[in-house]
Design a protein around this motif. Structure first.
Motif, PDB file in Angstrom:
ATOM      1  N   TYR A 197       0.802  -1.224   0.000  1.00  0.00           N
ATOM      2  CA  TYR A 197       0.000   0.000   0.000  1.00  0.00           C
ATOM      3  C   TYR A 197       0.843   1.287   0.000  1.00  0.00           C
ATOM      4  N   GLN A 223      -0.774  11.537   2.048  1.00  0.00           N
ATOM      5  CA  GLN A 223      -0.168  10.224   2.275  1.00  0.00           C
ATOM      6  C   GLN A 223      -0.001   9.958   3.772  1.00  0.00           C
ATOM      7  N   LEU A 245      -3.393   9.199   5.309  1.00  0.00           N
ATOM      8  CA  LEU A 245      -3.849   7.867   4.921  1.00  0.00           C
ATOM      9  C   LEU A 245      -3.083   6.782   5.674  1.00  0.00           C
ATOM     10  N   ASP A 246      -1.790   6.987   5.843  1.00  0.00           N
ATOM     11  CA  ASP A 246      -0.988   5.989   6.559  1.00  0.00           C
ATOM     12  C   ASP A 246      -1.395   5.922   8.030  1.00  0.00           C
ATOM     13  N   THR A 279      -4.278   6.471   9.196  1.00  0.00           N
ATOM     14  CA  THR A 279      -5.561   5.766   9.211  1.00  0.00           C
ATOM     15  C   THR A 279      -5.356   4.257   9.127  1.00  0.00           C
TER      16      THR A 279
END
Length: 225
Positions: free
Chosen positions: A115, A150, A153-154, A156
């Motif tokens: 990911y 980014q 999102l990471d 999360t």
């Protein structure tokens, strides 16, 4: 000796003479080879036989990442057992270390690569930003915006995927039960109990760390992490 051998092998005087002349010519040619040429050949040979970690990391980034993640997790458990836990080396729980190394290889080595590299490359223009100089990065507003996305999102994924997986895996190692349902229930209970503290720690540690990790060249993203 080489000349004598050639003469012995020759079946006629003419063949022996031809062989001797060829050998002499070759020797003279080697002697007349410029020193610079010899040095260049030796340098090229030395370069081709030397190992460069940077080149290895560029050519095999996935293998490099899995190796680092596996070694790092194993080293962390070794320290936890011997330094923090005070366990003598002869009583080291090798099976536990192997389990943690497996977790490191699968999650940190494999899933994070999936990911943070493959998925992020499709969602963000990361290669352009990571190859800029520091000054250029600070002036790249769109790149900085994507850097923050980014990071968000990471964080999360760390909250919703990593922490539950870690606690379930930990329960599987320490609960003493072979029932996956016990691992899951115990792990999720620990996850919810520690949620507030873990989230605060994530923000303090991984928010600044992600800003660094997602700014370096792509092949160094996970090794730096």
């Amino acid at each position: 000796k080489e000349l004598f051998f050639c003469q012995e092998e020759a079946s006629t005087p003419l063949q022996a003479s031809t062989t001797t002349a060829a050998s002499s010519a070759t020797t003279q040619e080697e002697l007349s080879l410029p020193n610079t040429t010899k040095d260049e050949i030796l340098a090229e040979s030395s370069e081709s036989s030397s190992f460069s970690y940077g080149e290895f990391a560029k050519q095999y980034p996935f293998i490099n990442n899995v190796a680092i993640a596996t070694t790092k997790t194993g080293a962390a458990d070794f320290i936890a057992q011997t330094v923090i836990g005070g366990t003598p080396l002869y009583q080291l729980d090798v099976e536990r270390s192997i389990l943690f190394m497996t977790f490191g290889a699968v999650y940190s080595g494999g899933f994070q690569w999936l990911y943070q590299v493959n998925v992020f490359k499709k969602l963000f223009d990361i290669e352009k930003f990571t190859n800029l100089s520091i000054q250029e990065k600070l002036e790249d507003k769109e790149g900085l915006k994507q850097l923050m996305l980014q990071t968000a999102l990471d964080l999360t994924v760390l909250t919703l995927v990593y922490l539950p997986a870690f606690y379930i895996f930990k329960a599987g190692v320490f609960s003493g039960s072979m029932d996956p349902n016990v691992w899951t229930s115990t792990g999720m209970n620990d996850y919810m109990t520690n949620f507030a503290k873990d989230e605060a720690d994530l923000l303090k540690v991984w928010f600044p760390a992600d800003l660094v990790c997602f700014s370096v060249p792509l092949y160094l993203r996970l090794p730096v992490r």
